[in-house]
Design a protein around this motif. Structure first.
Motif, PDB file in Angstrom:
ATOM      1  N   TRP A 216       0.837  -1.211   0.000  1.00 17.55           N
ATOM      2  CA  TRP A 216       0.000   0.000   0.000  1.00 17.55           C
ATOM      3  C   TRP A 216       0.866   1.253   0.000  1.00 17.55           C
ATOM      4  N   TYR A 217       1.930   1.257   0.798  1.00 17.55           N
ATOM      5  CA  TYR A 217       2.802   2.440   0.873  1.00 17.55           C
ATOM      6  C   TYR A 217       3.429   2.745  -0.482  1.00 17.55           C
ATOM      7  N   LEU A 218       3.955   1.734  -1.154  1.00 19.03           N
ATOM      8  CA  LEU A 218       4.591   1.947  -2.452  1.00 19.03           C
ATOM      9  C   LEU A 218       3.568   2.387  -3.498  1.00 19.03           C
ATOM     10  N   TRP A 219       2.378   1.802  -3.450  1.00 14.28           N
ATOM     11  CA  TRP A 219       1.303   2.203  -4.365  1.00 14.28           C
ATOM     12  C   TRP A 219       0.926   3.663  -4.141  1.00 14.28           C
ATOM     13  N   ASN A 220       0.824   4.068  -2.885  1.00 15.78           N
ATOM     14  CA  ASN A 220       0.482   5.454  -2.558  1.00 15.78           C
ATOM     15  C   ASN A 220       1.572   6.423  -3.018  1.00 15.78           C
ATOM     16  N   GLN A 221       2.846   6.029  -2.836  1.00 15.20           N
ATOM     17  CA  GLN A 221       3.941   6.874  -3.290  1.00 15.20           C
ATOM     18  C   GLN A 221       3.949   7.012  -4.814  1.00 15.20           C
ATOM     19  N   ASN A 222       3.648   5.940  -5.515  1.00 13.50           N
ATOM     20  CA  ASN A 222       3.569   6.013  -6.975  1.00 13.50           C
ATOM     21  C   ASN A 222       2.475   6.969  -7.433  1.00 13.50           C
ATOM     22  N   ASN A 223       1.340   6.964  -6.735  1.00 17.00           N
ATOM     23  CA  ASN A 223       0.254   7.887  -7.085  1.00 17.00           C
ATOM     24  C   ASN A 223       0.670   9.341  -6.863  1.00 17.00           C
ATOM     25  N   LYS A 224       1.373   9.607  -5.781  1.00 19.24           N
ATOM     26  CA  LYS A 224       1.844  10.967  -5.524  1.00 19.24           C
ATOM     27  C   LYS A 224       2.845  11.415  -6.582  1.00 19.24           C
ATOM     28  N   LYS A 225       3.714  10.512  -6.986  1.00 22.32           N
ATOM     29  CA  LYS A 225       4.689  10.844  -8.022  1.00 22.32           C
ATOM     30  C   LYS A 225       4.007  11.103  -9.363  1.00 22.32           C
ATOM     31  N   ALA A 226       2.946  10.352  -9.637  1.00 26.24           N
ATOM     32  CA  ALA A 226       2.209  10.564 -10.884  1.00 26.24           C
ATOM     33  C   ALA A 226       1.613  11.969 -10.934  1.00 26.24           C
ATOM     34  N   GLU A 227       1.130  12.468  -9.808  1.00 26.31           N
ATOM     35  CA  GLU A 227       0.579  13.832  -9.757  1.00 26.31           C
ATOM     36  C   GLU A 227       1.673  14.870  -9.999  1.00 26.31           C
ATOM     37  N   ILE A 228       2.852  14.639  -9.460  1.00 27.63           N
ATOM     38  CA  ILE A 228       3.968  15.574  -9.666  1.00 27.63           C
ATOM     39  C   ILE A 228       4.364  15.615 -11.131  1.00 27.63           C
TER      40      ILE A 228
END
Length: 501
Positions: free
Chosen positions: A465-477
């Motif tokens: 879940w943590y890695l998935w959440n970090q990937n989503n944040k990076k996608a927004e950036i």
């Protein structure tokens, strides 16, 4: 979701130095690519696999020797046997981080421009193998408990950097999503060694009395001599890097190097991957490293508990010493099959976290069966869940760790942290299934290992879940910025670094 790239730019493609790849790969032809990876597999994987096979065989064969009479002949108590195993782990743990950092060590000589690699895996790994082969052989000629302790200490010292070093070494040659199958291929040697050691011990102990030595001594002598001979041979078999692989043509070398750059598995130039204490510190600050470190500790406890004590566990189920050696083979053989199948699924569908969860669920089932049943048949059947489960978990966690840290020094440190925790778990295992929870019930040990397995399911899910959440944040950036506007040196913290789930 695109897990097959570590870095992507505005055109969904990037390299480890966080800048666009200017020159195209030598070819995009699928047939050429398959031929390159096939050649790498045929020339590299057998050597690496043999390294780990011998490492695990020479470290765990004390379990077979114990059943064959080692503990009785040296007049050891269960407590002393646990101490002998523990002595192996102390230098093993101490050696892991330094050896990983030295594996690709380079320095910049005075008055010269480019850094020069003074230590390489092609020299360091064979040296370690040769030295521990000598120590393994010496275990077959000892007569006292104190000599056994000395041998186990040096065995741990020389073997310490092998597993993390091999994981790091393969990351020099294969892109991320090609990696778990290869790591599993060499790690499967652990399950094969578990099966093979039982068969080998069954044959070798019939040499009892030859040369006035007991059968257990010949286990150490013959296996140690083979390790020594292979160690000398391996100096001529391991290439330093893809650029030094004599079995590849220049076109194939260029292809591999460019694929690693595209994938982010290596830096664009030597400056990116040069050793830095700052990067060592940054590895200790990564949340995913510490979640995996906990998983490594639990997995190490289970793994080494099974590796060292399976022959003893099987013997308590009513089998004779010789029969116990043979009956320990089938669970390890099934572990080999499951490990390779799990690796294929993990690489094919990019699901490290799911495979980790699945492997831990198998351990939960196995330890529950062993704990709740009084039937020897059911307790033996439980080994077909717990052993394959833990042997599938270890390469999955190793690949997950290697996939999600960059650049090189940060990745090397992250891998070493994981294996330090693994072998710390090994220390616990030697006492848990030894003096603290003796045969035949192993009740306390089984409860602890069951609890660890349940916690591993939860932490694997949390890390996913943590890695998935970090990937989503990076996608927004990435939607509102460009890779050129990003600060240099972020490594896996870059918005263009996509974590492997």
């Amino acid at each position: 979701m695109e897990d097959s790239k570590q870095f992507i730019d505005d055109g969904e493609k990037g390299i480890g130095s966080q800048t666009s790849l200017r020159s195209p790969s030598p070819t995009t032809d699928a047939t050429f690519a398959k031929s390159v990876w096939r050649k790498m597999d045929l020339c590299l994987l057998p050597v690496v696999t043999m390294f780990y096979f011998l490492s695990f065989l020479d470290r765990a064969n004390i379990g077979n020797s114990r059943v064959a009479g080692l503990q009785k002949d040296l007049k050891m108590t269960n407590n002393q046997y646990s101490i002998a195993l523990t002595v192996t782990y102390v230098p093993y743990i101490v050696a892991e981080l330094p050896s990983n950092l030295l594996l690709k060590f380079s320095c910049r000589p005075c008055f010269l421009g480019a850094p020069v690699q003074v230590i390489g895996p092609n020299l360091m790994l064979p040296t370690m193998l040769t030295l521990w082969g000598i120590v393994t052989t010496l275990q077959g000629v000892l007569h006292t408990y104190s000599c056994l302790l000395a041998c186990r200490f040096f065995l741990g010292l020389f073997e310490g950097g092998v597993f993390p070093g091999l994981v790091l070494y393969l990351s020099f040659f294969y892109p991320r999503q090609e990696l778990q199958w290869r790591i599993s291929a060499f790690f499967s040697a652990a399950s094969v060694s578990g099966a093979f050691s039982g068969l080998l011990a069954f044959g070798i102990i019939n040499m009892n009395g030859i040369g006035n030595r007991p059968g257990w001594a010949w286990i150490f002598i013959l296996e140690g001599l083979f390790t020594f001979v292979f160690g000398i041979t391996s100096y001529f078999l391991l290439p330093r890097s893809p650029a030094h692989a004599s079995f590849l043509t220049q076109r194939q070398k260029d292809y591999v190097i460019n694929k690693l750059k595209e994938d982010g598995a290596t830096g664009r130039d030597d400056d990116v991957d040069r050793f830095s204490w700052v990067e060592v510190g940054r590895a200790f600050a990564l949340p995913q490293v510490w979640m995996l470190a906990i998983l490594f500790f639990f997995a190490g406890t289970i793994l080494y508990g099974m590796a060292y004590f399976t022959p003893s566990i099987v013997q308590t189920l009513g089998f004779t010493s010789n029969r116990a050696q043979l009956m320990s083979v089938p669970p390890f053989a099934s572990a080999f099959v499951l490990t390779m199948l799990g690796a294929y699924i993990s690489d094919r569908y990019h699901c490290r976290g799911f495979i980790s969860i699945f492997s831990c669920v198998l351990c939960v089932i196995g330890f529950s069966m062993f704990l709740k049943s009084h039937s020897h048949n059911i307790q033996y059947a439980s080994l077909f869940f717990s052993i394959p489960g833990t042997y599938l978990s270890a390469p999955t966690l190793s690949t997950w760790s290697a996939n999600n840290a960059a650049p090189h020094t940060r990745r090397a440190t992250a891998i070493a942290i994981g294996f330090i925790m693994t072998n710390s778990g090994g220390i616990l295992a030697t006492w848990l299934l030894g003096a603290l929870s003796p045969a035949p019930s192993y009740a306390l040990a089984t409860r602890v290992l069951l609890a660890f397995s349940v916690l591993m399911v939860a932490i694997s899910a949390l890390n996913t879940w943590y890695l998935w959440n970090q990937n989503n944040k990076k996608a927004e950036i990435r939607k509102t910025s460009t890779i050129d506007s990003e600060a240099p040196g972020l490594g896996d913290r870059s918005a263009w670094f996509i974590y492997a789930l």
